[in-house]
Design an enzyme around this catalytic site. Structure first.
Site, mmCIF file in Angstrom:
data_model
loop_
_atom_site.group_PDB
_atom_site.id
_atom_site.type_symbol
_atom_site.label_atom_id
_atom_site.label_comp_id
_atom_site.label_asym_id
_atom_site.label_seq_id
_atom_site.Cartn_x
_atom_site.Cartn_y
_atom_site.Cartn_z
ATOM 1 N N ILE A 1 48.165 72.311 37.580
ATOM 2 C CA ILE A 1 46.826 72.097 37.041
ATOM 3 C C ILE A 1 46.533 72.782 35.716
ATOM 4 O O ILE A 1 46.135 72.156 34.885
ATOM 5 C CB ILE A 1 45.400 72.415 37.958
ATOM 6 C CG1 ILE A 1 45.686 71.559 39.181
ATOM 7 C CG2 ILE A 1 44.227 72.215 37.431
ATOM 8 C CD1 ILE A 1 44.634 71.911 40.415
ATOM 9 N N ASP A 2 46.793 74.066 35.548
ATOM 10 C CA ASP A 2 46.527 74.675 34.588
ATOM 11 C C ASP A 2 47.095 74.272 33.230
ATOM 12 O O ASP A 2 46.412 74.329 32.127
ATOM 13 C CB ASP A 2 46.769 76.365 34.639
ATOM 14 C CG ASP A 2 45.960 77.060 36.048
ATOM 15 O OD1 ASP A 2 45.123 76.377 36.235
ATOM 16 O OD2 ASP A 2 46.319 77.989 36.011
ATOM 17 N N HIS B 1 46.800 76.086 43.055
ATOM 18 C CA HIS B 1 46.008 75.792 41.651
ATOM 19 C C HIS B 1 46.703 75.823 40.378
ATOM 20 O O HIS B 1 46.061 75.108 39.345
ATOM 21 C CB HIS B 1 44.908 76.553 41.861
ATOM 22 C CG HIS B 1 43.716 76.318 40.935
ATOM 23 N ND1 HIS B 1 43.708 76.944 39.482
ATOM 24 C CD2 HIS B 1 42.816 75.863 40.754
ATOM 25 C CE1 HIS B 1 42.831 76.734 38.810
ATOM 26 N NE2 HIS B 1 42.043 75.740 39.582
ATOM 27 N N CYS B 2 47.533 76.615 40.248
ATOM 28 C CA CYS B 2 47.855 77.028 39.035
ATOM 29 C C CYS B 2 48.915 75.998 38.258
ATOM 30 O O CYS B 2 48.740 75.467 37.222
ATOM 31 C CB CYS B 2 48.636 78.519 39.060
ATOM 32 S SG CYS B 2 47.519 79.755 39.353
ATOM 33 N N ILE B 3 50.178 75.927 38.917
ATOM 34 C CA ILE B 3 51.340 75.387 38.323
ATOM 35 C C ILE B 3 50.958 73.684 38.107
ATOM 36 O O ILE B 3 50.976 73.231 36.938
ATOM 37 C CB ILE B 3 52.389 75.474 38.896
ATOM 38 C CG1 ILE B 3 52.748 76.929 39.259
ATOM 39 C CG2 ILE B 3 53.627 74.695 38.099
ATOM 40 C CD1 ILE B 3 53.071 77.574 37.865
#
Length: 420
Positions: free
Chosen positions: A263-264, A259-261
């Protein structure tokens, strides 16, 4: 009966947070909209990688319970929102789950309550989106109740750093709100770092992941021209990493996942464009490079087969590791999906093996993993190592594969081995 904290969202973020709080003596209730998740937790079953059924049983011993009834919020001293914020069309985070959680809290908000948002989002969400929803009933943030943002820093599969010993960043709507949030988290987390406000805390999370996103893109691009120039990038990185200051090693791969790299950083890029009218060029370039990494992997795979007189069309390609990270079962945004799609588009017959994944949903149907890895290695025209799970015997894989393409740089050189 009073409850120290209600944690909304019992996923990869909320459940480990609930466990740490419960084990430190807080009375904790997990609130989740999915009745299957609630039933499983109350029956002692874990559904996330880092927690086992025994961990859930230990939580129950400390008074934890799960529910889908929002009325539990009425008895809570604090509520923490840990719901997902997936990427919506145009790069904006989908705040639907956050808004639903806010509506539930607003219905039971009472004086003195602490409300913390942990879901990753763009700067300004806590003050500009969440606060008005909570204040609609007449209570005022900073005066009647406390409001803060604290970014989650869960790293699935990390055996060294967990909820308790990873420093917790906290930013309050007012200094008093921030102090109240710090006091809450210090009850079960070793180190709490307070920022000036909610926007600083929101942006800190995005900076952390944007930093990684951009540096991964840098080495992914270097891997392409190093290959064309006949330079071993893995050896280059090892040499550069010998410098004890001013350098941190990042490594190329088949793409970025989770989810992080992937998308954020888009949340920050979207916010800059929407509010300031100009692009965040580093993020947009990094996104372009990392998004094309799976296609580059398939191009290299096609070249490897061509060099041996085999077309991609009709070839059997075995993918090893389809999760986004090693040693977990999470497949969110895994680069294995676009790699497999490009292989299918080129006419390859795709198989997979992953010690953490029994079935892999791809293009609308479940693919069963190969049962006998050794036999599959011997039969496949090309094996692509996408994820280096610790259960894999790399030496055995290198010996058994007819042709191995290692996208993680973890195998030794050999006549049948090519590294990214």
């Amino acid at each position: 009966m009073a409850v120290d904290v209600v944690i909304i969202g019992m996923g990869y973020v909320g459940l480990p947070l609930a466990r740490e709080a419960a084990l430190r003596g807080l009375s904790v209730v997990g609130l989740d909209a999915n009745p299957d998740v609630v039933a499983g937790l109350n029956a002692g079953r874990s559904h996330v990688d880092d927690l086992h059924d025994s961990d859930i049983a230990e939580m129950h011993e400390h008074g934890f319970r799960a529910t889908s009834d929002a009325d539990v919020i009425a008895d809570a001293d604090a509520t923490v929102i840990c719901v997902p914020t997936p990427l919506a069309e145009g790069g904006l985070p989908d705040l639907g789950p956050v808004n639903a959680a806010a509506a539930s809290i607003a219905a039971y908000l009472h004086p003195g309550m602490l409300v913390v948002l942990e879901s990753t989002t763009y700067p300004g969400t806590t003050d500009d989106v969440l606060r008005p929803m909570l204040e609609a009933g007449g209570l005022v943030a900073g005066e009647d109740f406390h409001l803060a943002f604290s970014p989650e820093r869960i790293d699935p599969g990390n055996a060294t750093y967990g909820v308790r010993n990873t420093p917790k960043v906290v930013g309050g709507h007012t200094p008093k709100c921030g102090a109240r949030a710090v006091e809450f988290y210090e009850r079960f987390i070793d180190t709490v770092v307070q920022t000036k406000g909610t926007r600083e805390a929101e942006t800190a999370k995005l900076l952390e992941n944007t930093y990684r996103h951009i540096n991964i893109a840098l080495v992914n691009e270097m891997s392409r021209f190093c290959h064309d120039l006949g330079i071993d990038l893995w050896d280059v990185i090892n040499a550069a990493d010998s410098k004890p200051f001013g350098f941190q090693a990042f490594y190329p791969g088949p793409g970025v996942g989770g989810h992080c790299i992937p998308i954020d950083p888009n949340y920050l890029s979207y916010n800059v464009r929407a509010r300031l009218g100009y692009p965040f060029r580093f993020v947009e370039l990094a996104q372009e490079i990392n998004a094309t990494a799976p296609h580059y992997v398939v191009q290299r795979a096609q070249d490897l087969l061509n060099d041996r007189g085999m077309p991609m069309r009709g070839a059997t390609v075995l993918l090893l590791g389809v999760t986004y990270k090693a040693d977990i079962a999470d497949q969110r945004e895994s680069p294995a999906h676009p790699v497999a799609k490009h292989l299918y588009d080129h006419g390859a017959h795709v198989q997979f093996h992953d010690p953490n994944v029994e079935t892999w949903r791809f293009q609308g149907h479940d693919l069963n993993r190969v049962a006998d890895l050794d036999a599959a290695l011997a039969d496949a025209d090309l094996t692509i190592l996408l994820q280096n799970h610790r259960e894999y015997d790399l030496a055995s894989i290198s010996r058994g594969a007819r042709l191995l393409f290692d996208t993680r740089g973890v195998t030794e050189d050999g006549a049948n081995v090519e590294r990214l």
